[in-house]
Design a protein around this motif. Structure first.
Motif, mmCIF file in Angstrom:
data_model
loop_
_atom_site.group_PDB
_atom_site.id
_atom_site.type_symbol
_atom_site.label_atom_id
_atom_site.label_comp_id
_atom_site.label_asym_id
_atom_site.label_seq_id
_atom_site.Cartn_x
_atom_site.Cartn_y
_atom_site.Cartn_z
ATOM 1 N N GLY A 71 0.820 -1.204 0.000
ATOM 2 C CA GLY A 71 0.000 0.000 0.000
ATOM 3 C C GLY A 71 0.856 1.257 0.000
ATOM 4 O O GLY A 71 2.080 1.216 0.072
ATOM 5 N N GLN A 72 0.174 2.398 -0.108
ATOM 6 C CA GLN A 72 0.876 3.665 -0.108
ATOM 7 C C GLN A 72 1.520 3.932 1.248
ATOM 8 O O GLN A 72 1.010 3.513 2.280
ATOM 9 N N LYS A 73 2.629 4.653 1.235
ATOM 10 C CA LYS A 73 3.299 4.977 2.477
ATOM 11 C C LYS A 73 2.422 5.898 3.308
ATOM 12 O O LYS A 73 2.001 6.954 2.846
ATOM 13 N N PRO A 74 2.111 5.528 4.560
ATOM 14 C CA PRO A 74 1.230 6.370 5.375
ATOM 15 C C PRO A 74 1.920 7.654 5.802
ATOM 16 O O PRO A 74 3.139 7.702 5.982
ATOM 17 N N SER A 75 1.121 8.692 5.971
ATOM 18 C CA SER A 75 1.641 9.967 6.457
ATOM 19 C C SER A 75 1.911 9.856 7.952
ATOM 20 O O SER A 75 1.441 8.917 8.612
ATOM 21 N N PRO A 76 2.644 10.803 8.525
ATOM 22 C CA PRO A 76 2.856 10.784 9.988
ATOM 23 C C PRO A 76 1.535 10.786 10.763
ATOM 24 O O PRO A 76 1.423 10.124 11.793
ATOM 25 N N GLU A 77 0.531 11.531 10.261
ATOM 26 C CA GLU A 77 -0.772 11.552 10.928
ATOM 27 C C GLU A 77 -1.440 10.190 10.851
ATOM 28 O O GLU A 77 -2.061 9.730 11.825
ATOM 29 N N LYS A 79 0.097 7.279 10.605
ATOM 30 C CA LYS A 79 0.823 6.389 11.509
ATOM 31 C C LYS A 79 0.386 6.598 12.951
ATOM 32 O O LYS A 79 0.221 5.638 13.710
ATOM 33 N N LEU A 80 0.200 7.855 13.323
ATOM 34 C CA LEU A 80 -0.211 8.164 14.693
ATOM 35 C C LEU A 80 -1.603 7.612 14.968
ATOM 36 O O LEU A 80 -1.853 7.026 16.037
ATOM 37 N N GLU A 81 -2.514 7.785 14.012
ATOM 38 C CA GLU A 81 -3.861 7.257 14.191
ATOM 39 C C GLU A 81 -3.844 5.734 14.271
ATOM 40 O O GLU A 81 -4.529 5.134 15.116
ATOM 41 N N GLU A 82 -3.067 5.111 13.405
ATOM 42 C CA GLU A 82 -2.977 3.654 13.422
ATOM 43 C C GLU A 82 -2.458 3.154 14.765
ATOM 44 O O GLU A 82 -2.965 2.161 15.314
ATOM 45 N N HIS A 83 -1.458 3.837 15.301
ATOM 46 C CA HIS A 83 -0.913 3.462 16.610
ATOM 47 C C HIS A 83 -1.986 3.571 17.691
ATOM 48 O O HIS A 83 -2.128 2.682 18.543
ATOM 49 N N TYR A 84 -2.765 4.652 17.642
ATOM 50 C CA TYR A 84 -3.841 4.845 18.615
ATOM 51 C C TYR A 84 -4.894 3.736 18.482
ATOM 52 O O TYR A 84 -5.362 3.182 19.499
ATOM 53 N N LEU A 85 -5.287 3.432 17.264
ATOM 54 C CA LEU A 85 -6.319 2.415 17.039
ATOM 55 C C LEU A 85 -5.856 1.034 17.499
ATOM 56 O O LEU A 85 -6.627 0.290 18.128
#
Length: 567
Positions: A71-77, A79-85
């Protein structure tokens, strides 16, 4: 004698020239015969290959997690949301070094017990109070468990009143759990606690999700003229075993691959289908953790009373409870608690009046297709158009010309475990949303969860992120568009289904779904609580009584109660 030889030579030369001319004039026919012969052989070979596709699957490196680089490289935002989820769905389990020697050391619903704790405020129970039941898990030897991670379901219900509400389970991570319930109706209320999976079984499910995304596999048929071949497909395929065909979505980078056919090009793919389910995924010891009637969806008994009687409230009712359900049943009718007034559409005339001049676009899996089927069955004026689509696959369309209603359904893109979907009809939801004009007469209904249970949650997060962005674009250009999302629901489980579609997988996806769309201008039909709170058995496609309440919820969003109606 020489004269005779000359005659034979001339005759031979004439026949040779005639044969050569015949060959030139019929070369295409001969090539076609040859192609037919090759095709007949190759189709026979392909049929053999298709029948044995389950034993010729790719070999995954079990020491590596799922292809996280796709998939496309995630943005810093992002990545942060994914970490939270991922943190929000982190699940406790056995100690890191725990290795049960036998089934006897795992959670046993028969030896486990729950107790209703007394009311802290008064002796009796009243509307607005919160009921707490304490659950103590034991193993098969009757010894208390010392760690958490068991998957429990809690329900408070009253068969006499047709009432029910989902409870909130709190894991204290020491073998003790609290089940919390708001008291919402007057009369009898009975506590029901169910062990869906032991903590040891959940640990196995987690490992399968991260390391065996191939346990449901897919296939595609490639065809050119009389040549055809079937190959294995998936979101991630080892590239070191065979050449790959790359069908990654150009707009979002959503990955999808098939192994390249031996004799055909990648552009000859004509369909997509579920290939099957891998077997023998568990060791003999692990298989003991998944036994129907033993440790899959077995009720836990109480050490005392399991019922209370709820009295009317005294004074003001406080709603700041830890348990905050989206609604509850009373007289078998769903009553939402989020501020929406539930209307009942028992007559087809009421439905057609609500949907008059509307275009309803349904996208997703078979759980929202069930809504499409319910509506066209309930409303005689809604006539389905024959699009010659495969049964249970779609796309489907129905119209009511009298009331100017257009109802459409389309399945979501891969991974989709339907029987056969034509490649030309295999489309991603976010791309379909970008093609909508939207407006006050447009309704969008989404349900996407059931086919993502075999993949790591990061895959689901990525898909929902693309859909969310498409919805933001749609609502940006047409703010009056109504968007309704159907959440996941509970289903019947056995030894096999648990490994692919466990309710534990669905709960994790459902938690992520609700978090990612919270705060957006979209509405939710909480299918999880509507299936948990109801007395009917769990099913992937819920019984008609539950679907009717879901459709009433949907239509209550489309046609909300006006102020004049509430006076």
């Amino acid at each position: 004698m020489y004269q005779n030889l000359s005659k034979y030579a001339l005759l031979f030369l004439f026949l040779s020239l005639s044969g050569f001319i015949f060959l030139l004039r019929n070369i295409h026919t001969l090539e076609s015969w040859n192609c037919h012969a090759i095709s007949a052989f190759y189709q026979f070979q392909t049929r053999i290959h298709s029948s044995l596709v389950s034993v010729n699957l790719p070999t995954y490196n079990q020491n590596l997690t799922f292809c996280a680089h796709l998939g496309q490289k995630p943005s810093p935002e992002d990545k942060l949301e994914e970490h939270y989820l991922l943190d929000s769905i982190a699940w406790p389990g056995p100690p890191a070094r725990f290795a049960p020697l036998s089934l006897r050391q795992t959670s046993d619903p028969v030896h486990s017990l729950f107790t209703i704790l007394p009311n802290k405020e008064r002796r009796e129970w009243r509307i607005g109070d919160q009921l707490e039941a304490l659950v103590q898990m034991h193993d098969y030897q009757g010894r208390p468990k010392r760690y958490g991670g068991d998957f429990l379901l809690a329900r408070l219900h009253s068969p006499e009143l047709g009432a029910g509400v989902a409870g909130t389970v709190v894991d204290h991570r020491n073998g003790i759990y609290s089940a919390l319930f708001p008291l919402l109706w007057v009369g009898a209320a009975q506590v029901e606690i169910t062990l869906v999976h032991s903590s040891e079984a959940v640990a196995v499910l987690k490992h399968l999700r991260e390391h065996r995304p191939d346990r449901v596999f897919f296939k595609s048929l490639f065809r050119l003229g009389f040549l055809s071949e079937t190959t294995v497909c998936n979101m991630c395929l080892p590239s070191d075993q065979h050449p790959l065909c790359n069908y990654t979505d150009l707009y979002t980078g959503e990955p999808w691959y098939c192994y390249k056919p031996k004799m055909l090009g990648c552009d000859t793919r004509i369909n997509h289908a579920k290939g099957g389910y891998l077997k023998h995924l568990l060791t003999n010891q692990e298989a003991l953790l998944f036994q129907s009637g033993v440790n899959i969806k077995v009720q836990i008994h109480t050490s005392g009373k399991d019922r209370i009687n709820v009295l009317p409230p005294e004074g003001k009712v406080y709603t700041s409870l830890f348990s905050n359900p989206s609604g509850y049943y009373l007289k078998d009718s769903w009553r939402p608690l989020g501020g929406t007034v539930m209307r009942h559409f028992n007559e087809s005339a009421a439905i057609t009046q609500c949907l008059r001049n509307k275009v309803i676009n349904m996208y997703g899996d078979s759980t929202v297709r069930q809504w499409f089927e319910y509506l066209i069955t309930l409303v005689p004026e809604m006539k389905e158009i024959n699009l010659h689509s495969p049964k249970n696959v779609g796309p489907f369309m129905a119209v009511d010309t009298t009331h100017n209603i257009l109802l459409k359904y389309r399945c979501h893109g891969p991974p989709i475990r339907f029987s056969t979907v034509l490649s030309s009809e295999l489309r991603y939801i976010f791309n379909e949303l970008d093609g909508l004009s939207g407006g006050p007469n447009t309704v969008v209904v989404l349900s996407i969860w059931a086919h993502f249970s075999t993949f790591p949650v990061e895959v689901y997060i990525r898909r929902l992120r693309h859909i969310r962005r498409a919805l933001l674009r749609l609502l940006g250009r047409a703010p009056e568009t109504l968007v309704v999302i159907r959440s996941a629901n509970l289903q019947a489980l056995d030894e096999e289904v648990s490994l692919y579609n466990s309710d534990w997988y669905s709960l994790q996806l459902d938690t992520v779904l609700k978090a990612m769309f919270r705060g957006m201008d979209v509405l939710m039909v909480d299918a999880w609580e509507m299936s948990l709170a109801h007395h009917l058995p769990h099913a992937l496609h819920p019984p008609r009584a539950i679907v009717q309440n879901m459709i009433d919820m949907l239509l209550s969003y489309v046609c909300p109660v006006t102020k004049s109606r509430t006076k």
